[in-house]
Design an enzyme around this catalytic site. Structure first.
Site, PDB file in Angstrom:
ATOM      1  N   ASP A  94       0.813  -1.256  -0.076  1.00  0.00           N
ATOM      2  CA  ASP A  94      -0.090   0.010   0.113  1.00  0.00           C
ATOM      3  C   ASP A  94       0.669   1.325  -0.095  1.00  0.00           C
ATOM      4  OD1 ASP A  94      -2.407   1.511   0.245  1.00  0.00           O
ATOM      5  OD2 ASP A  94      -2.571   1.490   2.495  1.00  0.00           O
ATOM      6  N   ALA A 235     -11.471   5.062   2.236  1.00  0.00           N
ATOM      7  CA  ALA A 235     -12.806   4.890   2.072  1.00  0.00           C
ATOM      8  C   ALA A 235     -13.598   4.325   3.279  1.00  0.00           C
ATOM      9  CB  ALA A 235     -13.122   3.861   0.752  1.00  0.00           C
ATOM     10  N   SER A 236     -12.906   4.437   4.495  1.00  0.00           N
ATOM     11  CA  SER A 236     -13.621   4.062   5.729  1.00  0.00           C
ATOM     12  C   SER A 236     -14.759   4.961   5.905  1.00  0.00           C
ATOM     13  CB  SER A 236     -12.738   4.394   6.908  1.00  0.00           C
ATOM     14  OG  SER A 236     -11.818   3.096   6.893  1.00  0.00           O
ATOM     15  N   ASP A 278      -8.986   0.969   6.289  1.00  0.00           N
ATOM     16  CA  ASP A 278      -8.108   0.739   7.350  1.00  0.00           C
ATOM     17  C   ASP A 278      -8.513   1.321   8.682  1.00  0.00           C
ATOM     18  OD1 ASP A 278      -5.757   0.422   9.030  1.00  0.00           O
ATOM     19  OD2 ASP A 278      -4.614   1.554   7.863  1.00  0.00           O
TER      20      ASP A 278
HETATM   21  P1  13P Z   1      -9.035   5.101   5.376  1.00  0.00           P
HETATM   22  O1  13P Z   1      -8.161   5.823   6.268  1.00  0.00           O
HETATM   23  O2  13P Z   1     -10.274   5.688   5.141  1.00  0.00           O
HETATM   24  O3  13P Z   1      -9.165   3.616   6.107  1.00  0.00           O
HETATM   25  O4  13P Z   1      -8.240   4.523   3.982  1.00  0.00           O
HETATM   26  C1  13P Z   1      -6.988   3.627   3.987  1.00  0.00           C
HETATM   27  C2  13P Z   1      -6.666   3.588   2.865  1.00  0.00           C
HETATM   28  O5  13P Z   1      -6.462   4.128   1.994  1.00  0.00           O
HETATM   29  C3  13P Z   1      -5.121   2.785   2.800  1.00  0.00           C
HETATM   30  O6  13P Z   1      -4.434   2.765   1.660  1.00  0.00           O
HETATM   31  O1  G3H Z   2      -3.363   4.860   3.744  1.00  0.00           O
HETATM   32  C1  G3H Z   2      -2.686   4.421   4.643  1.00  0.00           C
HETATM   33  C2  G3H Z   2      -3.136   3.559   5.382  1.00  0.00           C
HETATM   34  O2  G3H Z   2      -4.067   3.503   6.063  1.00  0.00           O
HETATM   35  C3  G3H Z   2      -2.009   2.812   6.344  1.00  0.00           C
HETATM   36  O3  G3H Z   2      -1.684   3.445   7.535  1.00  0.00           O
HETATM   37  O4  G3H Z   2       1.076   4.098   7.095  1.00  0.00           O
HETATM   38  O5  G3H Z   2      -0.345   4.218   9.294  1.00  0.00           O
HETATM   39  O6  G3H Z   2      -0.035   2.189   8.365  1.00  0.00           O
HETATM   40  P1  G3H Z   2      -0.195   3.438   8.117  1.00  0.00           P
HETATM   41 ZN    ZN Z   3      -4.551   4.990   0.936  1.00  0.00          ZN
END
Ligand code: 13P
Ligand code: G3H
Ligand code: ZN
Length: 335
Positions: A94, A235-236, A278
């Site tokens: 990611d 997209a949360s 996430d």
């Molecule tokens: P959220 O913070 O909306 O859950 O998005 C997660 C995300 O895009 C991880 O790449």
């Molecule tokens: O888009 C980011 C994700 O929510 C991951 O977050 O970098 O804190 O693990 P993080």
């Molecule tokens: Zn993201």
């Protein structure tokens, strides 16, 4: 020594996205950093018969160790079979921010990577994405790229059209880079505070209602790239019941607001084939753990609070797959 994802029982996103596009749903992309999150994701996706993308951020790699995470994903494949269904599982990087990071993940068994060049100039984004694609495709690893910058509350850009993906750029970008999917910016944003209260309206109960996603931009992009898989980050939905539990038991989340589920359902039925979640998982875990700490102060066995956190996560993911993404009962190619 390099490891191929194929030897780990993982798959890339190609077949998954083709099916999601055709059948108008989105594959869930859930982030994980630890065992309980991974267990909840696999349990939920096996029980709902859903394909899944396990997402690892560079922060997760630093937190948990990249080798451990990769073995956990390999374990997830076997765990799903043990639970009774060989669901397709992708291990995805990611927000990869460099060619080197993407290469390192590809070399150690990831089946998909994101190269996020969205903060570079257009030409630099094209160049780094192309380089990652050329490397990844030698190993049948799929590549997600990003065009447009996700709105962020802190820099007050949530309403600024200029940060949305420009439909006139997408054809050129995709044909020059050869990427397999494209993350776009149509009004979603990362984290639990996606919009300021000023950017929202309030409903009759005083609940914040965020501005709608720019479906007109999504439609234009789809016309320019027919059949091409689109990805939604940030997209949360930020479930208000979880926020309320966190705050009831000592938390301090203020004005937390997410993307309404009906907007995500609409997106999932369109060219959007992958939806990233996430923050909602973080909220579900934190609410469950805070509740145990507050109501059972003598408890000190981590299993007694991580267990309920895992159950809560599983319930959240099952509901997402069934009611929001439409990915439940969609595994025609599971063996
Ligand atoms: P959220 O913070 O909306 O859950 O998005 C997660 C995300 O895009 C991880 O790449
Ligand atoms: O888009 C980011 C994700 O929510 C991951 O977050 O970098 O804190 O693990 P993080
Ligand atoms: Zn993201």
């Amino acid at each position: 020594m390099a490891v191929s994802y194929k030897d780990l029982g993982l798959v890339n996103t190609k077949e998954m996205f083709a099916d999601a596009y055709k059948n108008k749903y989105a594959v869930p992309a859930y982030n994980f950093n630890n065992m309980e999150q991974m267990q909840a994701i696999i349990q939920a996706c096996v029980e709902t018969k859903s394909p899944v993308i396990l997402q690892v951020s560079s922060g997760a790699r630093k937190y948990a160790n990249q080798t451990l995470l990769r073995y956990m994903a390999q374990g997830a494949v076997e765990y799903a079979k043990e639970l009774g269904l060989n669901i397709p599982i992708v291990l995805h990087l990611d927000h990869g921010d460099s060619f080197e990071l993407c290469k390192s993940c590809i070399d150690m068994g990831f089946s998909s990577v994101m190269i996020d060049g969205s903060h570079f100039s257009y030409e630099d984004n094209v160049a780094v994405t192309k380089k990652v694609v050329e490397y990844a495709h030698q190993f049948d690893v799929t590549v997600e790229a990003e065009l447009g910058v996700l709105a962020g509350v802190e820099d007050d850009v949530a309403a600024e059209v200029s940060h949305y993906t420009k439909p006139e750029e997408v054809q050129d970008f995709v044909s020059r880079t050869g990427c397999d999917s494209l993350a776009i910016s149509i009004g979603t944003s990362h984290g639990a505070n996606k919009f300021t209260p000023e950017q929202c309206t309030r409903n009759a109960d005083g609940i914040l209602v965020p501005p709608p996603l720019a479906f007109d931009i999504l439609e234009e992009i789809t016309k320019k790239l027919p059949g091409f898989p689109i990805v939604l980050h940030g997209a949360s939905s930020v479930p208000q019941d979880k926020v309320a539990i966190i705050n009831k038991y000592g938390g301090a989340l203020k004005d937390a607001v997410g993307i309404p589920e009906d907007q995500l359902r609409k997106a999932a039925a369109s060219a959007v084939c992958k939806i990233n979640i996430d923050s909602d998982g973080r909220l579900a875990m934190t609410a469950a753990i805070r509740e145990v700490f507050a109501t059972k102060p003598a408890e000190f066995d981590p299993r007694k609070y991580l267990g309920p956190a895992r159950d809560s996560l599983k319930e959240l993911y099952m509901a997402k797959n069934k009611n929001v993404l439409g990915s439940a009962n969609r595994i025609p190619f599971a063996k």
